[in-house]
Design a protein around this motif. Structure first.
Motif, PDB file in Angstrom:
ATOM      1  N   LEU A 293       0.946  -1.239   0.105  1.00  0.00           N
ATOM      2  CA  LEU A 293       0.034  -0.171   0.006  1.00  0.00           C
ATOM      3  C   LEU A 293       0.943   1.280  -0.060  1.00  0.00           C
ATOM      4  O   LEU A 293       0.255   2.337  -0.490  1.00  0.00           O
ATOM      5  N   ALA A 294       2.269   1.015   0.389  1.00  0.00           N
ATOM      6  CA  ALA A 294       3.004   2.338   0.413  1.00  0.00           C
ATOM      7  C   ALA A 294       3.203   2.734  -0.883  1.00  0.00           C
ATOM      8  O   ALA A 294       3.667   3.795  -1.314  1.00  0.00           O
ATOM      9  N   HIS A 295       3.180   1.822  -2.039  1.00  0.00           N
ATOM     10  CA  HIS A 295       3.483   2.116  -3.343  1.00  0.00           C
ATOM     11  C   HIS A 295       2.124   2.610  -3.998  1.00  0.00           C
ATOM     12  O   HIS A 295       2.363   3.438  -5.070  1.00  0.00           O
ATOM     13  N   GLU A 296       1.141   2.027  -3.886  1.00  0.00           N
ATOM     14  CA  GLU A 296      -0.144   2.519  -4.390  1.00  0.00           C
ATOM     15  C   GLU A 296      -1.446   1.935  -3.822  1.00  0.00           C
ATOM     16  O   GLU A 296      -1.308   0.917  -2.950  1.00  0.00           O
ATOM     17  N   THR A 297      -2.317   2.871  -3.708  1.00  0.00           N
ATOM     18  CA  THR A 297      -3.744   2.393  -3.195  1.00  0.00           C
ATOM     19  C   THR A 297      -4.399   1.243  -3.937  1.00  0.00           C
ATOM     20  O   THR A 297      -4.416   1.165  -5.262  1.00  0.00           O
ATOM     21  N   LEU A 298      -4.801   0.280  -3.139  1.00  0.00           N
ATOM     22  CA  LEU A 298      -5.263  -1.031  -3.823  1.00  0.00           C
ATOM     23  C   LEU A 298      -6.531  -1.401  -3.070  1.00  0.00           C
ATOM     24  O   LEU A 298      -6.858  -1.106  -1.992  1.00  0.00           O
ATOM     25  N   CYS A 299      -7.323  -2.293  -3.801  1.00  0.00           N
ATOM     26  CA  CYS A 299      -8.414  -3.010  -3.196  1.00  0.00           C
ATOM     27  C   CYS A 299      -8.104  -4.514  -3.013  1.00  0.00           C
ATOM     28  O   CYS A 299      -7.244  -5.001  -3.469  1.00  0.00           O
TER      29      CYS A 299
ATOM     30  N   ASN B  91       3.967   8.398  -3.419  1.00  0.00           N
ATOM     31  CA  ASN B  91       2.934   7.775  -4.308  1.00  0.00           C
ATOM     32  C   ASN B  91       1.395   7.909  -3.566  1.00  0.00           C
ATOM     33  O   ASN B  91       0.595   7.288  -3.810  1.00  0.00           O
ATOM     34  N   ALA B  92       1.258   9.013  -2.998  1.00  0.00           N
ATOM     35  CA  ALA B  92      -0.024   9.322  -2.382  1.00  0.00           C
ATOM     36  C   ALA B  92      -1.146   9.491  -3.597  1.00  0.00           C
ATOM     37  O   ALA B  92      -2.360   8.664  -3.006  1.00  0.00           O
ATOM     38  N   ASP B  93      -0.977   9.845  -4.624  1.00  0.00           N
ATOM     39  CA  ASP B  93      -2.050   9.745  -5.569  1.00  0.00           C
ATOM     40  C   ASP B  93      -1.949   8.558  -6.444  1.00  0.00           C
ATOM     41  O   ASP B  93      -2.902   8.231  -7.271  1.00  0.00           O
ATOM     42  N   ALA B  94      -1.162   7.495  -6.313  1.00  0.00           N
ATOM     43  CA  ALA B  94      -1.336   6.367  -7.264  1.00  0.00           C
ATOM     44  C   ALA B  94      -2.362   5.448  -6.639  1.00  0.00           C
ATOM     45  O   ALA B  94      -2.669   4.955  -5.556  1.00  0.00           O
ATOM     46  N   LYS B  95      -3.173   5.098  -7.593  1.00  0.00           N
ATOM     47  CA  LYS B  95      -4.151   4.069  -7.089  1.00  0.00           C
ATOM     48  C   LYS B  95      -4.517   3.264  -8.370  1.00  0.00           C
ATOM     49  O   LYS B  95      -4.812   3.802  -9.667  1.00  0.00           O
TER      50      LYS B  95
END
Lengths: 101, 101
Positions: free
Chosen positions: A25-31, B94-98
DNA sequence: TGAAATTATCAGTCCATGGTGATGTCAGTC
DNA sequence: GACTGACATCACCATGGACTGATAATTTCA
């Protein structure tokens, strides 16, 4: 100079799978679906761990239709980093202190 | 930029009594007797925990007659602090990475 | 040398918790 | 409305590891 580390937070992060989730999650927001694919763990298992992370404030959720996105909260990690840094600094400062028997 | 945190070290530090020991040792070097007095835990229990801390490199021993002094190694805490700081920085970057579903 | 003090080791018990399967709930799609 | 997919909840099991008591090893002192 309180220099105490949040035990509960440490306990939450000390599980290998949970730490893996946090790193992802530190690299990208995921589901959840992504996390299942990335980790190979069962959905139920991940859901349980995500609940623990969420209850501890490490992660926040963003519902999106039938999906649930999980976003890492960097403040928590920064706080923990600061706590360890403070403890280390205390140890450096008291390097010569030794209580006699 | 792998940004992974030492899981084993975290596991070692996530126990309340061990974290208490580490906090105490950050202020002064102590021997087992002192730790028994400070924590109220049994000698056997403490000895076990100190072994774990020592095996993990968190602590080093200094035999002194029939006593054994335990000294905290600040580098370990500093390293951990850095790992968390790095992970937090990654998350900020990477706050905006989704990833889309 | 005998006794007391300090610490470590070992074997055993018990409990918290990580993993799982079954099931429920809700959203989207036909 | 029926069906599928995404996610959560619940109850259960199994295991790691924290704690303990007994004991050994070592040092110091009388």
């Amino acid at each position: 100079m309180v220099m105490s580390v949040d035990t509960e937070l440490l306990r939450v992060l000390s599980d290998p799978l949970r730490l893996r989730i946090v790193t992802l999650l530190a690299h990208e927001t995921l589901c959840t679906t992504h996390l299942v694919a990335e980790t190979g763990a069962r959905q139920t298992n991940l859901s349980n761990h995500l609940r623990v992370l969420r209850d501890a404030g490490v992660v926040e959720t963003e519902p999106c239709g039938r999906f649930t996105y999980y976003r890492l909260r960097p403040e928590v990690l920064e706080s923990l980093s600061g706590q360890f840094a403070g403890l280390a600094a205390t140890a450096r400062a008291n390097a010569d202190a030794k209580r006699s028997c």
